[in-house]
Design a protein around this motif. Structure first.
Motif, PDB file in Angstrom:
ATOM      1  N   GLY A   1      47.118 -27.187 -43.220  1.00 16.97           N
ATOM      2  CA  GLY A   1      47.630 -25.832 -43.091  1.00 16.97           C
ATOM      3  C   GLY A   1      49.001 -25.811 -42.458  1.00 16.97           C
ATOM      4  O   GLY A   1      49.492 -26.813 -41.949  1.00 16.97           O
ATOM      5  N   GLY A   2      49.619 -24.670 -42.516  1.00 22.52           N
ATOM      6  CA  GLY A   2      50.945 -24.522 -41.932  1.00 22.52           C
ATOM      7  C   GLY A   2      52.037 -25.000 -42.867  1.00 22.52           C
ATOM      8  O   GLY A   2      51.811 -25.244 -44.055  1.00 22.52           O
ATOM      9  N   LEU A   3      53.220 -25.138 -42.323  1.00 18.33           N
ATOM     10  CA  LEU A   3      54.359 -25.581 -43.109  1.00 18.33           C
ATOM     11  C   LEU A   3      54.250 -27.070 -43.417  1.00 18.33           C
ATOM     12  O   LEU A   3      53.717 -27.838 -42.619  1.00 18.33           O
ATOM     13  N   LYS A   4      54.794 -27.475 -44.540  1.00 17.10           N
ATOM     14  CA  LYS A   4      54.690 -28.873 -44.950  1.00 17.10           C
ATOM     15  C   LYS A   4      55.393 -29.829 -44.008  1.00 17.10           C
ATOM     16  O   LYS A   4      55.045 -31.001 -43.947  1.00 17.10           O
ATOM     17  N   GLN A   5      56.392 -29.361 -43.267  1.00 12.04           N
ATOM     18  CA  GLN A   5      57.105 -30.259 -42.363  1.00 12.04           C
ATOM     19  C   GLN A   5      56.479 -30.330 -40.968  1.00 12.04           C
ATOM     20  O   GLN A   5      56.959 -31.028 -40.111  1.00 12.04           O
TER      21      GLN A   5
ATOM     22  N   TYR B   1      59.438 -31.095 -38.061  1.00 13.12           N
ATOM     23  CA  TYR B   1      60.835 -31.466 -38.229  1.00 13.12           C
ATOM     24  C   TYR B   1      61.676 -30.521 -37.380  1.00 13.12           C
ATOM     25  O   TYR B   1      61.494 -29.303 -37.429  1.00 13.12           O
ATOM     26  N   PRO B   2      62.577 -31.054 -36.547  1.00 15.24           N
ATOM     27  CA  PRO B   2      63.316 -30.198 -35.608  1.00 15.24           C
ATOM     28  C   PRO B   2      64.238 -29.206 -36.321  1.00 15.24           C
ATOM     29  O   PRO B   2      65.171 -29.593 -37.001  1.00 15.24           O
ATOM     30  N   ASP B   3      63.892 -27.949 -36.174  1.00 14.09           N
ATOM     31  CA  ASP B   3      64.721 -26.874 -36.723  1.00 14.09           C
ATOM     32  C   ASP B   3      64.533 -25.632 -35.860  1.00 14.09           C
ATOM     33  O   ASP B   3      63.814 -25.659 -34.862  1.00 14.09           O
ATOM     34  N   ALA B   4      65.179 -24.562 -36.246  1.00 16.86           N
ATOM     35  CA  ALA B   4      65.127 -23.325 -35.451  1.00 16.86           C
ATOM     36  C   ALA B   4      63.711 -22.788 -35.316  1.00 16.86           C
ATOM     37  O   ALA B   4      63.353 -22.219 -34.280  1.00 16.86           O
TER      38      ALA B   4
END
Length: 161
Positions: free
Chosen positions: A65-69, A88-91
């Motif tokens: 579940g959740g975002l693929k990254q 993955y480091p993002d906003a």
């Protein structure tokens, strides 16, 4: 006597394999973020090992579940169910951390501990019978809050059954 001769799996090997970045996540990261996605996926195992050592976590299983990254690992901390989440480091990662830090404990799953760089969240595992689930089932929750959390809680409850 039959079981004495059977080889038992080495639990350290199983934990090492569990802490590897799942293949489907790695493929997505490399396709979406290129070389930086590959580098991040390569570093996941060391990061997870460091988190397990720092917080004395017992890894259980990956959760879907959740975002693929994002990587969401079910763990136990001091025998209690918890979630270790990194992505993955993002906003989005930074804003989720900030949101959890700003919420009163009664409004969301407790953030047990975290790392800021890279963003890693150690969150209590919301299970049926927990105070948060009981509060959401109560009348004090707004429709907007239900819409926001219902899919997450549904997935958690489905995993537990």
């Amino acid at each position: 006597m039959l079981f004495r001769s059977a080889r038992r799996p080495d639990p350290r090997r199983w934990v090492r394999a569990l802490l590897d970045c799942p293949v489907q996540t790695r493929v997505h990261l490399e396709a979406t973020f290129g070389a930086s996605g590959k580098a991040w996926a390569d570093d996941v195992t060391d990061l997870l090992r460091a988190c397990c050592k720092r917080w004395r976590l017992e890894p259980i299983q990956w959760l879907a579940g959740g975002l693929k990254q994002n990587l969401v690992l079910e763990v136990k901390v001091d025998g209690c169910p918890a979630i270790l989440k990194l992505g993955y480091p993002d906003a989005d990662q930074l804003s989720e951390r900030q949101w959890l830090l700003a919420q009163p404990e009664s409004c969301c799953a407790n953030l047990l501990d975290d790392l800021e760089d890279p963003v890693v969240l150690l969150i209590e595992r919301v299970m049926p019978g927990s105070p948060l689930v009981d509060a959401i089932r109560g009348e004090g929750w707004t429709i907007d809050r239900h819409r926001e959390l219902a899919p997450l809680l549904s997935a958690c409850m489905h995993d537990a059954s």
